[in-house]
Design a protein around this motif. Structure first.
Motif, PDB file in Angstrom:
ATOM      1  N   ASP A 210       0.833  -1.193   0.000  1.00  0.00           N
ATOM      2  CA  ASP A 210       0.000   0.000   0.000  1.00  0.00           C
ATOM      3  C   ASP A 210       0.872   1.249   0.000  1.00  0.00           C
ATOM      4  OD1 ASP A 210      -2.089  -1.741   0.194  1.00  0.00           O
ATOM      5  OD2 ASP A 210      -2.594  -1.268   2.277  1.00  0.00           O
ATOM      6  N   GLY A 211       0.751   2.048  -1.040  1.00  0.00           N
ATOM      7  CA  GLY A 211       1.364   3.363  -1.076  1.00  0.00           C
ATOM      8  C   GLY A 211       2.845   3.389  -0.757  1.00  0.00           C
TER       9      GLY A 211
ATOM     10  N   THR B 264      15.078  10.536  -3.375  1.00  0.00           N
ATOM     11  CA  THR B 264      14.406   9.823  -4.471  1.00  0.00           C
ATOM     12  C   THR B 264      13.061   9.290  -4.005  1.00  0.00           C
ATOM     13  OG1 THR B 264      16.572   9.185  -5.341  1.00  0.00           O
ATOM     14  CG2 THR B 264      14.646   8.001  -6.171  1.00  0.00           C
ATOM     15  N   ARG B 265      13.037   8.748  -2.825  1.00  0.00           N
ATOM     16  CA  ARG B 265      11.783   8.241  -2.271  1.00  0.00           C
ATOM     17  C   ARG B 265      10.762   9.372  -2.124  1.00  0.00           C
ATOM     18  NH1 ARG B 265       8.953   7.017   2.510  1.00  0.00           N
ATOM     19  NH2 ARG B 265       8.102   4.884   2.521  1.00  0.00           N
ATOM     20  N   THR B 266      11.200  10.506  -1.631  1.00  0.00           N
ATOM     21  CA  THR B 266      10.299  11.656  -1.493  1.00  0.00           C
ATOM     22  C   THR B 266       9.733  12.068  -2.841  1.00  0.00           C
ATOM     23  OG1 THR B 266      11.484  12.481   0.448  1.00  0.00           O
ATOM     24  CG2 THR B 266      10.147  14.068  -0.771  1.00  0.00           C
ATOM     25  N   LEU B 267      10.578  12.091  -3.854  1.00  0.00           N
ATOM     26  CA  LEU B 267      10.115  12.460  -5.198  1.00  0.00           C
ATOM     27  C   LEU B 267       9.038  11.498  -5.690  1.00  0.00           C
ATOM     28  CD1 LEU B 267      10.289  14.145  -7.782  1.00  0.00           C
ATOM     29  CD2 LEU B 267      12.233  12.716  -8.502  1.00  0.00           C
ATOM     30  N   LEU B 268       9.245  10.204  -5.495  1.00  0.00           N
ATOM     31  CA  LEU B 268       8.273   9.213  -5.942  1.00  0.00           C
ATOM     32  C   LEU B 268       6.949   9.341  -5.189  1.00  0.00           C
ATOM     33  CD1 LEU B 268      10.676   6.152  -6.200  1.00  0.00           C
ATOM     34  CD2 LEU B 268       9.449   7.195  -8.118  1.00  0.00           C
ATOM     35  N   VAL B 269       7.037   9.497  -3.883  1.00  0.00           N
ATOM     36  CA  VAL B 269       5.814   9.602  -3.080  1.00  0.00           C
ATOM     37  C   VAL B 269       5.028  10.851  -3.448  1.00  0.00           C
ATOM     38  CG1 VAL B 269       4.938   9.953  -0.733  1.00  0.00           C
ATOM     39  CG2 VAL B 269       6.722   8.248  -1.155  1.00  0.00           C
ATOM     40  N   GLU B 270       5.714  11.985  -3.522  1.00  0.00           N
ATOM     41  CA  GLU B 270       5.023  13.247  -3.757  1.00  0.00           C
ATOM     42  C   GLU B 270       4.537  13.405  -5.195  1.00  0.00           C
ATOM     43  OE1 GLU B 270       4.182  15.125  -1.390  1.00  0.00           O
ATOM     44  OE2 GLU B 270       5.369  14.189   0.186  1.00  0.00           O
ATOM     45  N   SER B 271       5.134  12.690  -6.126  1.00  0.00           N
ATOM     46  CA  SER B 271       4.728  12.816  -7.527  1.00  0.00           C
ATOM     47  C   SER B 271       3.676  11.795  -7.944  1.00  0.00           C
ATOM     48  CB  SER B 271       5.944  12.665  -8.445  1.00  0.00           C
ATOM     49  OG  SER B 271       6.473  11.343  -8.362  1.00  0.00           O
ATOM     50  N   SER B 272       3.613  10.648  -7.210  1.00  0.00           N
ATOM     51  CA  SER B 272       2.757   9.556  -7.695  1.00  0.00           C
ATOM     52  C   SER B 272       1.816   8.973  -6.657  1.00  0.00           C
ATOM     53  CB  SER B 272       3.649   8.427  -8.240  1.00  0.00           C
ATOM     54  OG  SER B 272       4.464   8.889  -9.284  1.00  0.00           O
ATOM     55  N   ILE B 273       1.916   9.390  -5.394  1.00  0.00           N
ATOM     56  CA  ILE B 273       1.067   8.830  -4.342  1.00  0.00           C
ATOM     57  C   ILE B 273       0.319   9.900  -3.561  1.00  0.00           C
ATOM     58  CG2 ILE B 273       1.067   7.478  -2.202  1.00  0.00           C
ATOM     59  CD1 ILE B 273       3.447   5.945  -3.243  1.00  0.00           C
TER      60      ILE B 273
ATOM     61  N   LYS C 295      -1.802   1.134  -4.853  1.00  0.00           N
ATOM     62  CA  LYS C 295      -0.924  -0.032  -4.794  1.00  0.00           C
ATOM     63  C   LYS C 295       0.398   0.266  -5.503  1.00  0.00           C
ATOM     64  CE  LYS C 295      -3.354  -3.081  -2.508  1.00  0.00           C
ATOM     65  NZ  LYS C 295      -2.839  -3.715  -1.261  1.00  0.00           N
ATOM     66  N   THR C 296       1.475  -0.202  -4.878  1.00  0.00           N
ATOM     67  CA  THR C 296       2.822   0.145  -5.349  1.00  0.00           C
ATOM     68  C   THR C 296       3.705  -1.091  -5.381  1.00  0.00           C
ATOM     69  OG1 THR C 296       2.573   2.276  -4.227  1.00  0.00           O
ATOM     70  CG2 THR C 296       4.766   1.684  -4.974  1.00  0.00           C
TER      71      THR C 296
END
Length: 372
Positions: free
Chosen positions: A151-152, A179-188, A248-249
Motif C-alpha cells: 500500500d502506497g 528519491t523516495r520523497t520524489l516518488l511519493v510526492e509525484s505519484s502517491i 498499490k505500489t
C-alpha cells in the motif's frame, strides 16, 4: 441391583466381606440409575447412610461426590466450547473469506493470497492472472494482481545505504531518501492525484536544472510536447476521483557510482490507481502508471548544482488505461459504462502489470491494455 456378589466359582475359602465404605460408595454410584427395586441389603445400607447423615457424620456434598462434580465441570467446559463454536460458525457464515483458501467456492476478494515480499530484482514474467472479480467501491483492487502489492509508501523500500565510488554512506542515504520523497510526492500524494500543484515533489529538484522549469511549465500549460504526466500522476477532479486512500505500489530502488562525483539512484515503480467517475456512477476501473527514474546528487564543489537537490538524469513513464491524444495534463481512465474518449489506440496490446520488461522508446505511443 443385587446384594454383594459372591466370590467367583473356583476360588477357595469363604466369601470375603466387602467393607461397608466400599459398598456404600458402590450403592451411591448406582442408586440413581438402578432400574430394579433395591434389594434388602441395599435398603439396609441406604437406611444406615441416612442415619449417619442425620447425625452429621457424613461430609458436606457426599451425595454428589467428586466424580459427579468432575462430570459437571466437564459438561460446563463442553458447553463453553459449544458456544465458541457457534460464534465461530456465525462469523464464518457472514464472512467466509476468513477461512483459509476457498473452502466454499465463494471466490471472495480476500482470497488473493498473502502480500508479496518486496521486489529485489526484475521479475522474469508478468504476474499470473488474478480471479476475474469486478472491482467495487468496497474492494477496488478485486481482480487485479496489485491486490497483493504493498500500500502506497510502504511499497517504496529504500535499500540499505553503503559507501560507493568515493561517496559516503550518508551521501548515499541522502540520495535514496530524496528519491523516495520524489516518488511519493509525484505519484502517491493525494493532493497531487487531485490535480494540485505537486510542490513537495518540485521542491526536491535542483532549480538550476532546466528540467525543473519544463515541469513547472507543463503543469501550468500542458501540451503534447510538455506533458506533466511524464513525472506526475494527476486526475481531473471534476471528472474522476481515486477510490479510497490506497494506491498499490510495486518496484525497487538501486544505486551505483554516478558520473558527476555522485551517487546515482535507479528507481523502477508501478502504481495502480482505482478510480470512479464523479457523476454518481459506482463503476470502478483502474489506471496503471509505471515510472523509471535515474537521479543523482552531483558534487557541488565540482559542478554548478544546488547542494541537497536532485538532478534528473533520465525519466520514462508507461501509462495503462488512459485516453489517447488528450494533453490537458490529466489521466483519463476509460470506463465501460462511458463512451470512448480521445483518439483510438494506435499502439500494440500490452500488459501494464508486466514488470519483467523495460520501458521501450515507443511507450509514448498509446496502445491497448490486456487488463486493468
Amino acid at each position: 441391583m443385587s446384594d454383594k456378589p459372591s466370590e467367583p466359582s473356583g476360588s477357595s475359602g469363604e466369601n470375603p466381606q466387602v467393607p461397608d465404605d466400599v459398598w456404600e460408595q458402590f450403592v451411591r454410584a448406582n442408586e440413581k440409575d438402578a432400574p430394579k427395586e433395591p434389594s434388602a441389603r441395599a435398603r439396609m445400607v441406604t437406611e444406615r447412610l441416612r442415619e449417619r447423615e442425620a447425625r452429621g457424620d457424613l461430609p458436606e456434598g457426599w451425595r454428589t461426590g467428586p466424580l459427579w462434580q468432575e462430570k459437571k465441570r466437564g459438561r460446563g467446559a463442553w458447553k463453553a466450547v459449544g458456544v465458541l463454536l457457534a460464534v465461530a460458525l456465525a462469523v464464518v457464515a457472514v464472512k467466509p473469506s476468513l477461512l483459509p483458501g476457498d473452502l466454499f467456492g465463494t471466490g471472495s476478494a480476500d482470497e488473493a493470497g498473502p502480500a508479496l515480499p518486496a521486489e529485489t530484482a526484475a521479475p522474469t514474467a508478468a504476474p499470473e492472472a488474478a480471479a476475474p472479480d469486478v472491482p467495487t467501491l468496497d474492494d477496488p483492487f478485486a481482480g487485479s494482481p496489485a491486490k497483493r502489492w504493498a500500500d502506497g509508501e510502504a511499497g517504496i523500500v529504500v535499500p540499505k545505504a553503503k559507501a560507493v565510488g568515493g561517496q559516503s554512506a550518508a551521501k548515499v542515504e541522502q540520495t535514496l531518501e530524496l528519491t523516495r520523497t520524489l516518488l511519493v510526492e509525484s505519484s502517491i500524494d493525494p493532493a497531487t492525484l487531485r490535480g494540485e500543484t505537486p510542490k513537495a515533489a518540485l521542491g526536491v529538484l535542483d532549480p538550476r536544472q532546466d528540467v525543473l522549469g519544463r515541469f513547472k511549465d507543463a503543469l501550468s500549460r500542458p501540451s503534447r510536447d510538455n506533458d506533466p504526466l511524464a513525472m506526475f500522476s494527476r486526475f481531473d477532479p471534476g471528472q474522476v476521483r481515486v477510490v479510497g486512500d490506497v494506491v498499490k505500489t510495486r518496484g525497487r530502488m538501486t544505486f551505483k557510482e554516478g558520473e558527476h562525483a555522485s551517487v546515482e539512484v535507479h528507481a523502477d515503480y508501478t502504481f495502480v490507481y482505482p478510480v470512479v467517475q464523479t457523476n454518481g456512477s459506482t463503476e470502478v476501473t483502474r489506471t496503471i502508471v509505471r515510472r523509471v527514474l535515474d537521479v543523482e546528487l552531483p558534487d557541488p564543489a565540482r559542478y554548478q548544482v544546488t547542494p541537497g537537490k536532485l538532478s534528473i538524469v533520465n525519466y520514462q513513464r508507461d501509462i495503462g488505461n488512459s485516453a489517447c491524444d488528450l494533453h490537458d495534463g490529466y489521466l483519463h481512465p476509460q470506463f465501460d459504462s462511458a463512451g470512448p474518449t480521445g483518439a483510438p489506440p494506435s499502439g500494440p496490446t500490452s500488459d501494464p502489470y508486466d514488470r519483467s520488461k523495460g520501458i521501450d522508446d515507443d511507450s509514448a505511443e498509446c496502445g491497448v491494455v490486456s487488463r486493468v
